[in-house]
Scaffold this active site. Structure first.
Site, PDB file in Angstrom:
ATOM      1  N   SER A 121     -16.749 -35.857  63.690  1.00  0.00           N
ATOM      2  CA  SER A 121     -16.139 -37.399  63.874  1.00  0.00           C
ATOM      3  C   SER A 121     -16.237 -37.235  65.539  1.00  0.00           C
ATOM      4  O   SER A 121     -16.662 -36.505  66.421  1.00  0.00           O
ATOM      5  CB  SER A 121     -14.465 -37.453  63.954  1.00  0.00           C
ATOM      6  OG  SER A 121     -14.149 -36.978  62.346  1.00  0.00           O
TER       7      SER A 121
HETATM    8  N1  SAH Z   1     -12.514 -33.380  60.285  1.00  0.00           N
HETATM    9  C1  SAH Z   1     -13.602 -33.813  60.778  1.00  0.00           C
HETATM   10  C2  SAH Z   1     -13.707 -33.957  59.819  1.00  0.00           C
HETATM   11  C3  SAH Z   1     -15.364 -34.320  59.110  1.00  0.00           C
HETATM   12  S1  SAH Z   1     -15.731 -35.557  57.782  1.00  0.00           S
HETATM   13  C4  SAH Z   1     -14.419 -32.877  62.484  1.00  0.00           C
HETATM   14  O1  SAH Z   1     -13.520 -32.825  63.344  1.00  0.00           O
HETATM   15  O2  SAH Z   1     -14.693 -33.697  62.502  1.00  0.00           O
HETATM   16  C5  SAH Z   1     -14.727 -35.545  56.853  1.00  0.00           C
HETATM   17  C6  SAH Z   1     -14.314 -34.197  55.841  1.00  0.00           C
HETATM   18  O3  SAH Z   1     -12.899 -35.219  54.932  1.00  0.00           O
HETATM   19  C7  SAH Z   1     -14.813 -33.821  54.635  1.00  0.00           C
HETATM   20  O4  SAH Z   1     -15.809 -32.987  55.387  1.00  0.00           O
HETATM   21  C8  SAH Z   1     -15.087 -33.994  53.537  1.00  0.00           C
HETATM   22  O5  SAH Z   1     -15.976 -33.417  52.813  1.00  0.00           O
HETATM   23  C9  SAH Z   1     -13.607 -34.455  53.587  1.00  0.00           C
HETATM   24  N2  SAH Z   1     -13.292 -34.669  51.940  1.00  0.00           N
HETATM   25  C10 SAH Z   1     -13.329 -35.832  51.481  1.00  0.00           C
HETATM   26  N3  SAH Z   1     -12.615 -35.974  50.863  1.00  0.00           N
HETATM   27  C11 SAH Z   1     -11.815 -35.202  50.851  1.00  0.00           C
HETATM   28  C12 SAH Z   1     -10.180 -35.005  49.833  1.00  0.00           C
HETATM   29  N4  SAH Z   1      -9.600 -35.207  49.133  1.00  0.00           N
HETATM   30  N5  SAH Z   1      -9.794 -33.313  50.175  1.00  0.00           N
HETATM   31  C13 SAH Z   1     -10.416 -32.896  50.547  1.00  0.00           C
HETATM   32  N6  SAH Z   1     -11.053 -32.639  51.922  1.00  0.00           N
HETATM   33  C14 SAH Z   1     -12.054 -34.224  51.972  1.00  0.00           C
END
Ligand code: SAH
Length: 219
Positions: free
Chosen positions: A70
């Site tokens: 993010s």
């Molecule tokens: N928090 C991260 C952002 C990752 S992007 C950061 O600090 O940069 C969002 C993430 O949500 C992805 O890795 C994706 O695999 C995860 N995601 C999507 N649906 C999900 C679910 N149902 N349960 C857990 N993780 C999920």
């Protein structure tokens, strides 16, 4: 790489982070604890080596598996809304990715749980958090749509993936007085704050954002 070079990189990244914090402040992030947390977490360690030099640009960057780390401004904004001038308390992150936002939460709270549905990303998050000694952040390979019943209730919950409705299990796992922040919507999303008050749930909408979708199941 010798230790002098490593120390040099450490200094450079500390200065670059300080500049990032100043930029976030000028963009309207006010909570000093949130700014401090962003300032102490080295974002470059969460990225592939080829992208590490771009770690302190205020952009989302690819993580692999079609996911993104993010944008610092959005992380700061959502956590500032979530903390609401109080404390995070026991907090749950859905969508840990490689662990960047989980690390920020780990600086702000002693009780952090984070779930991720992609096992290989979770393994990277685990290594990254160990590297910066945030071992109190507890990570779980699970479908965040179901929350984390074994650790519920939570004072705060934050989603790093977008959905067009708030998952019911997450509402159920929110403590009385608890707050949940998420990107709400499908193609067009806004940051939404859901609060659990005495008379039920209330919703407040903030900035437009763009997040990857909350998907079902694990892989
Ligand atoms: N928090 C991260 C952002 C990752 S992007 C950061 O600090 O940069 C969002 C993430 O949500 C992805 O890795 C994706 O695999 C995860 N995601 C999507 N649906 C999900 C679910 N149902 N349960 C857990 N993780 C999920």
């Amino acid at each position: 790489m010798n230790s002098a070079t490593l120390a040099g990189i450490g200094m450079t990244s500390a200065r670059t982070r300080a500049r990032m914090v100043e930029r976030l402040r000028s963009q309207g992030i006010k909570d000093p604890r949130v700014l401090h947390a962003i300032g102490v977490v080295p974002r470059h360690i969460f990225l592939e080596p080829a992208l590490a030099q771009r770690a302190y640009e205020d952009t989302a960057l690819p993580l692999g598996f079609g996911q993104t780390i993010s944008q610092p401004f959005v992380v700061a904004r959502m956590i500032e809304i979530l903390i609401a001038g109080r404390d995070l308390g026991k907090t749950l992150e859905i969508g840990a990715g490689c662990g960047y936002q989980a690390a920020i939460l780990g600086v702000l709270s002693k009780q952090v749980f984070a779930v991720e549905r992609i096992a290989q990303l979770l393994a990277r998050a685990r290594d990254n958090l160990r590297q910066i000694k945030l071992s109190h952040v507890r990570l779980k390979h699970a479908d965040g749509n179901l929350g984390l019943p074994e650790a519920a209730p939570f004072d705060t919950i934050i989603l790093a993936a977008a959905a067009s409705a708030v998952p019911q299990s997450l509402l159920a796992q929110l403590a009385p007085g608890g707050r949940l922040v998420m990107p709400l919507g499908s193609s067009e999303q806004v940051i939404s704050l859901i609060e659990r008050g005495e008379k039920g749930f209330t919703e407040t909408r903030f900035d437009a954002v763009r997040f990857v979708p909350l998907l079902p199941g694990v892989e």
